[in-house]
Design a protein around this motif. Structure first.
Motif, PDB file in Angstrom:
ATOM      1  N   GLY A 101      -1.877  57.972  66.968  1.00  0.00           N
ATOM      2  CA  GLY A 101      -0.764  58.070  66.041  1.00  0.00           C
ATOM      3  C   GLY A 101       0.418  58.741  66.703  1.00  0.00           C
ATOM      4  O   GLY A 101       0.419  58.989  67.917  1.00  0.00           O
ATOM      5  N   LYS A 103       4.014  61.518  65.806  1.00  0.00           N
ATOM      6  CA  LYS A 103       4.881  62.311  64.931  1.00  0.00           C
ATOM      7  C   LYS A 103       6.275  62.291  65.530  1.00  0.00           C
ATOM      8  O   LYS A 103       6.448  62.542  66.727  1.00  0.00           O
ATOM      9  CB  LYS A 103       4.375  63.749  64.817  1.00  0.00           C
ATOM     10  CG  LYS A 103       5.187  64.590  63.858  1.00  0.00           C
ATOM     11  CD  LYS A 103       4.569  65.956  63.655  1.00  0.00           C
ATOM     12  CE  LYS A 103       5.373  66.734  62.635  1.00  0.00           C
ATOM     13  NZ  LYS A 103       4.800  68.070  62.442  1.00  0.00           N
ATOM     14  N   TYR A 121       8.507  62.575  60.395  1.00  0.00           N
ATOM     15  CA  TYR A 121       7.423  61.737  59.892  1.00  0.00           C
ATOM     16  C   TYR A 121       6.312  61.662  60.929  1.00  0.00           C
ATOM     17  O   TYR A 121       6.570  61.534  62.120  1.00  0.00           O
ATOM     18  CB  TYR A 121       7.946  60.321  59.612  1.00  0.00           C
ATOM     19  CG  TYR A 121       6.877  59.364  59.145  1.00  0.00           C
ATOM     20  CD1 TYR A 121       6.498  59.322  57.808  1.00  0.00           C
ATOM     21  CD2 TYR A 121       6.240  58.517  60.040  1.00  0.00           C
ATOM     22  CE1 TYR A 121       5.514  58.441  57.377  1.00  0.00           C
ATOM     23  CE2 TYR A 121       5.260  57.636  59.617  1.00  0.00           C
ATOM     24  CZ  TYR A 121       4.897  57.604  58.285  1.00  0.00           C
ATOM     25  OH  TYR A 121       3.922  56.734  57.871  1.00  0.00           O
ATOM     26  N   TRP A 123       2.168  60.050  61.427  1.00  0.00           N
ATOM     27  CA  TRP A 123       1.000  59.335  60.924  1.00  0.00           C
ATOM     28  C   TRP A 123      -0.005  59.234  62.053  1.00  0.00           C
ATOM     29  O   TRP A 123       0.320  58.805  63.166  1.00  0.00           O
ATOM     30  CB  TRP A 123       1.371  57.941  60.422  1.00  0.00           C
ATOM     31  CG  TRP A 123       0.177  57.218  59.871  1.00  0.00           C
ATOM     32  CD1 TRP A 123      -0.323  57.315  58.610  1.00  0.00           C
ATOM     33  CD2 TRP A 123      -0.682  56.313  60.568  1.00  0.00           C
ATOM     34  NE1 TRP A 123      -1.446  56.529  58.475  1.00  0.00           N
ATOM     35  CE2 TRP A 123      -1.690  55.900  59.671  1.00  0.00           C
ATOM     36  CE3 TRP A 123      -0.708  55.819  61.866  1.00  0.00           C
ATOM     37  CZ2 TRP A 123      -2.697  55.023  60.031  1.00  0.00           C
ATOM     38  CZ3 TRP A 123      -1.714  54.946  62.227  1.00  0.00           C
ATOM     39  CH2 TRP A 123      -2.695  54.553  61.303  1.00  0.00           C
ATOM     40  N   GLU A 125      -4.171  58.015  62.569  1.00  0.00           N
ATOM     41  CA  GLU A 125      -5.350  57.392  61.976  1.00  0.00           C
ATOM     42  C   GLU A 125      -6.422  58.458  61.788  1.00  0.00           C
ATOM     43  O   GLU A 125      -6.567  59.358  62.610  1.00  0.00           O
ATOM     44  CB  GLU A 125      -5.875  56.261  62.881  1.00  0.00           C
ATOM     45  CG  GLU A 125      -7.094  55.557  62.343  1.00  0.00           C
ATOM     46  CD  GLU A 125      -6.862  54.912  60.990  1.00  0.00           C
ATOM     47  OE1 GLU A 125      -7.453  55.394  59.993  1.00  0.00           O
ATOM     48  OE2 GLU A 125      -6.089  53.948  60.921  1.00  0.00           O
ATOM     49  N   SER A 126      -7.159  58.363  60.705  1.00  0.00           N
ATOM     50  CA  SER A 126      -8.207  59.350  60.438  1.00  0.00           C
ATOM     51  C   SER A 126      -9.613  58.767  60.551  1.00  0.00           C
ATOM     52  O   SER A 126     -10.583  59.501  60.519  1.00  0.00           O
ATOM     53  CB  SER A 126      -8.009  59.952  59.042  1.00  0.00           C
ATOM     54  OG  SER A 126      -8.062  58.921  58.071  1.00  0.00           O
ATOM     55  N   ASP A 139      -1.978  52.711  67.071  1.00  0.00           N
ATOM     56  CA  ASP A 139      -1.668  53.612  65.952  1.00  0.00           C
ATOM     57  C   ASP A 139      -0.279  54.231  66.098  1.00  0.00           C
ATOM     58  O   ASP A 139       0.427  54.426  65.100  1.00  0.00           O
ATOM     59  CB  ASP A 139      -2.727  54.703  65.818  1.00  0.00           C
ATOM     60  CG  ASP A 139      -4.058  54.175  65.295  1.00  0.00           C
ATOM     61  OD1 ASP A 139      -4.062  53.104  64.651  1.00  0.00           O
ATOM     62  OD2 ASP A 139      -5.086  54.829  65.523  1.00  0.00           O
ATOM     63  N   ALA A 143       2.754  53.959  63.455  1.00  0.00           N
ATOM     64  CA  ALA A 143       3.530  55.120  63.007  1.00  0.00           C
ATOM     65  C   ALA A 143       5.026  54.887  63.231  1.00  0.00           C
ATOM     66  O   ALA A 143       5.845  55.216  62.370  1.00  0.00           O
ATOM     67  CB  ALA A 143       3.076  56.372  63.747  1.00  0.00           C
ATOM     68  N   ARG A 146       6.333  52.421  60.561  1.00  0.00           N
ATOM     69  CA  ARG A 146       6.434  53.070  59.250  1.00  0.00           C
ATOM     70  C   ARG A 146       7.591  54.062  59.223  1.00  0.00           C
ATOM     71  O   ARG A 146       8.327  54.146  58.235  1.00  0.00           O
ATOM     72  CB  ARG A 146       5.120  53.774  58.912  1.00  0.00           C
ATOM     73  CG  ARG A 146       3.997  52.821  58.623  1.00  0.00           C
ATOM     74  CD  ARG A 146       2.705  53.547  58.381  1.00  0.00           C
ATOM     75  NE  ARG A 146       1.651  52.611  58.021  1.00  0.00           N
ATOM     76  CZ  ARG A 146       0.421  52.955  57.735  1.00  0.00           C
ATOM     77  NH1 ARG A 146       0.060  54.231  57.769  1.00  0.00           N
ATOM     78  NH2 ARG A 146      -0.475  52.047  57.414  1.00  0.00           N
TER      79      ARG A 146
END
Length: 159
Positions: A101, A103, A121, A123, A125-126, A139, A143, A146
């Motif tokens: 991901g 940031k 922002y 994001w 992945e979990s 990922d 991010a 998005r």
């Protein structure tokens, strides 16, 4: 020197295309990760993705700030980078996976240099099961996409 060339290239290309000037930089921690672990070329890959995503989102929404400053605060790959594969022979490019991901933080400015909007922002992945079959930066790309859509919408509302 390479990040400076990259930033100048993006500025030159964006002005040639008549689009928004988008400058992408890295936080100190992420820059250190690029230099010591991930490889500097990975910063170029992520910067290009962010610029493309922002230009596409701005066009879709119909906004065109004069300048956007973006900082990659952190990014994690789904697969080992080229540099990591060279440094750690035990990694496998096809079977070594991780959640990834990114940031980001960005600020948009008008022609007079006034701040139009700002967004931070992130994001990541979990679920590791979602990382199977992904590329090195899948990922982080998600991010970025998005982030760009959210930033363009926020900019549209603030104008």
């Amino acid at each position: 020197m390479k990040p400076l060339f990259l930033a100048i290239s993006f500025v030159a290309l964006s002005q040639f295309a008549g689009a928004t000037e988008i400058n992408v930089t890295f936080s100190e921690d992420f820059n250190e990760a690029l230099e010591e672990e991930l490889g500097e070329r990975e910063g170029d890959i992520l910067s290009s993705e962010i610029v493309e995503d922002l230009n596409r989102a701005f066009e879709r929404v119909g906004v065109s700030p004069t300048k956007v400053s973006v900082t990659i605060i952190n990014a994690k790959p789904n697969r080992p980078t080229f540099e990591q594969l060279g440094d750690r022979p035990g990694l496998d490019a096809s079977r070594s996976i991780a959640v990834g991901g990114m940031k980001l933080q960005a600020t948009a400015f008008d022609a007079a240099g006034n701040e139009l909007t700002e967004l931070e922002y992130g994001w990541f992945e979990s679920d590791i099961r979602q990382s199977v079959g992904t590329t090195t930066w899948s990922d982080a790309r998600r991010a970025s996409n998005r982030f760009a859509r959210k930033f363009a919408e926020q900019l549209n509302v603030s104008q």
